[in-house]
Design a protein around this motif. Structure first.
Motif, PDB file in Angstrom:
ATOM      1  N   LYS A  78       0.846  -1.208   0.000  1.00 27.06           N
ATOM      2  CA  LYS A  78       0.000   0.000   0.000  1.00 27.06           C
ATOM      3  C   LYS A  78       0.880   1.256   0.000  1.00 27.06           C
ATOM      4  O   LYS A  78       0.531   2.275  -0.600  1.00 27.06           O
ATOM      5  CB  LYS A  78      -0.938  -0.016   1.209  1.00 27.06           C
ATOM      6  CG  LYS A  78      -1.975  -1.152   1.109  1.00 27.06           C
ATOM      7  CD  LYS A  78      -2.856  -1.207   2.328  1.00 27.06           C
ATOM      8  CE  LYS A  78      -3.631  -2.505   2.431  1.00 27.06           C
ATOM      9  NZ  LYS A  78      -4.813  -2.595   1.607  1.00 27.06           N
ATOM     10  N   TYR A  81       1.877   1.743  -3.468  1.00 24.35           N
ATOM     11  CA  TYR A  81       0.741   2.276  -4.249  1.00 24.35           C
ATOM     12  C   TYR A  81       0.668   3.796  -4.052  1.00 24.35           C
ATOM     13  O   TYR A  81       0.526   4.557  -5.015  1.00 24.35           O
ATOM     14  CB  TYR A  81      -0.589   1.606  -3.838  1.00 24.35           C
ATOM     15  CG  TYR A  81      -1.728   2.108  -4.692  1.00 24.35           C
ATOM     16  CD1 TYR A  81      -2.076   1.468  -5.876  1.00 24.35           C
ATOM     17  CD2 TYR A  81      -2.407   3.292  -4.359  1.00 24.35           C
ATOM     18  CE1 TYR A  81      -3.064   1.968  -6.707  1.00 24.35           C
ATOM     19  CE2 TYR A  81      -3.396   3.811  -5.186  1.00 24.35           C
ATOM     20  CZ  TYR A  81      -3.722   3.140  -6.348  1.00 24.35           C
ATOM     21  OH  TYR A  81      -4.697   3.662  -7.165  1.00 24.35           O
ATOM     22  N   CYS A  82       0.771   4.213  -2.785  1.00 25.14           N
ATOM     23  CA  CYS A  82       0.676   5.662  -2.493  1.00 25.14           C
ATOM     24  C   CYS A  82       1.856   6.438  -3.069  1.00 25.14           C
ATOM     25  O   CYS A  82       1.755   7.634  -3.304  1.00 25.14           O
ATOM     26  CB  CYS A  82       0.594   5.889  -0.978  1.00 25.14           C
ATOM     27  SG  CYS A  82      -0.925   5.254  -0.262  1.00 25.14           S
ATOM     28  N   LYS A  92      -6.626   7.709  -2.879  1.00 21.94           N
ATOM     29  CA  LYS A  92      -5.760   6.641  -2.370  1.00 21.94           C
ATOM     30  C   LYS A  92      -6.351   5.927  -1.159  1.00 21.94           C
ATOM     31  O   LYS A  92      -6.057   4.759  -0.933  1.00 21.94           O
ATOM     32  CB  LYS A  92      -4.365   7.194  -2.070  1.00 21.94           C
ATOM     33  CG  LYS A  92      -3.645   7.637  -3.341  1.00 21.94           C
ATOM     34  CD  LYS A  92      -2.190   7.904  -3.113  1.00 21.94           C
ATOM     35  CE  LYS A  92      -1.802   9.229  -3.718  1.00 21.94           C
ATOM     36  NZ  LYS A  92      -0.395   9.569  -3.492  1.00 21.94           N
ATOM     37  N   THR A  96      -6.572   1.910  -1.770  1.00 17.44           N
ATOM     38  CA  THR A  96      -5.742   1.029  -0.931  1.00 17.44           C
ATOM     39  C   THR A  96      -6.556   0.332   0.151  1.00 17.44           C
ATOM     40  O   THR A  96      -6.121  -0.650   0.733  1.00 17.44           O
ATOM     41  CB  THR A  96      -4.632   1.827  -0.200  1.00 17.44           C
ATOM     42  OG1 THR A  96      -5.278   2.857   0.583  1.00 17.44           O
ATOM     43  CG2 THR A  96      -3.650   2.452  -1.168  1.00 17.44           C
TER      44      THR A  96
END
Ligand SMILES: Cc1cc2nc3c(=O)[nH]c(=O)nc-3n(C[C@H](O)[C@H](O)[C@H](O)COP(=O)(O)O)c2cc1C
Length: 173
Positions: A78, A81-82, A92, A96
């Motif tokens: 995660k 991802y951010c 986000k 997530t």
């Protein structure tokens, strides 16, 4: 023999943080950040360098606050991802599944899944090249009680130089 390098590569591995910003009732965002360090014990100050073009810079400039959330290793996917997506384009929290919860004092949400949270009010801002260096006074700091008491062992999120971010995205981020 020595060869020229991207200097950042040799500043890592670094700890990863998730900085939340914005307003829990309006627009809020998360940025993966490693350019983050304590710069004073009294008063308690944290400095975070955030890309000038990042959505987070925009939000922090407008609200004058941010929250440094401390993630564990389990959140690594995660975190990336951010770090690879911008709040300019995606939500986000939604993407997530990370949970926004009301902070104690600030409008920005904390990230529930993180083990510790530092609520910061911006007291100074410097322009440092392609980043805004936000210096925040820690007005609240709290953490998972079991971690504080040593009853729960955790591994902090640490990682190598995220070359994907710095090689493939705008140098201004
Ligand atoms: C592990 C990791 C650490 C990062 N550290 C920082 C940082 O300290 N400062 C920064 O501006 N960007 C950093 N980035 C890149 C931002 O997270 C990325 O540009 C993000 O898309 C910006 O999001 P935003 O536009 O929603 O604010 C990092 C990325 C990763 C994967």
């Amino acid at each position: 023999m020595k060869t020229d390098v991207e200097y950042l590569q040799f500043m890592w591995p670094m700890r990863h943080f998730l900085i939340s910003c914005g307003d829990i009732d309006d627009k809020s965002n998360i940025i993966a950040a490693s350019f983050c360090m304590p710069v004073s014990k009294e008063p308690p100050l944290i400095a975070c360098a955030i890309g000038k073009k990042a959505y987070s810079s925009e939000l922090i400039e407008s609200t004058k606050e941010f929250i440094v959330n401390v993630p564990t290793k389990e959140l690594q996917a995660k975190i990336y991802y951010c770090g690879y997506h911008s709040g300019h384009e995606v939500d986000k929290f939604k993407e997530t599944g990370l949970t926004p919860k009301p902070a104690r004092k600030l409008r920005a949400p904390i990230i529930e899944e993180c083990v510790a949270h530092m609520e910061c009010k911006v007291v100074q801002k410097f322009e440092t090249g392609d980043k805004n260096l936000f210096v925040g006074e820690v007005i609240e700091a709290y953490a998972d009680e079991k971690v504080v008491k040593g009853e729960k062992k955790i591994e902090y999120a640490v990682g190598d130089f995220p070359s994907k971010v710095y090689d493939t995205r705008s140098k201004n981020l």
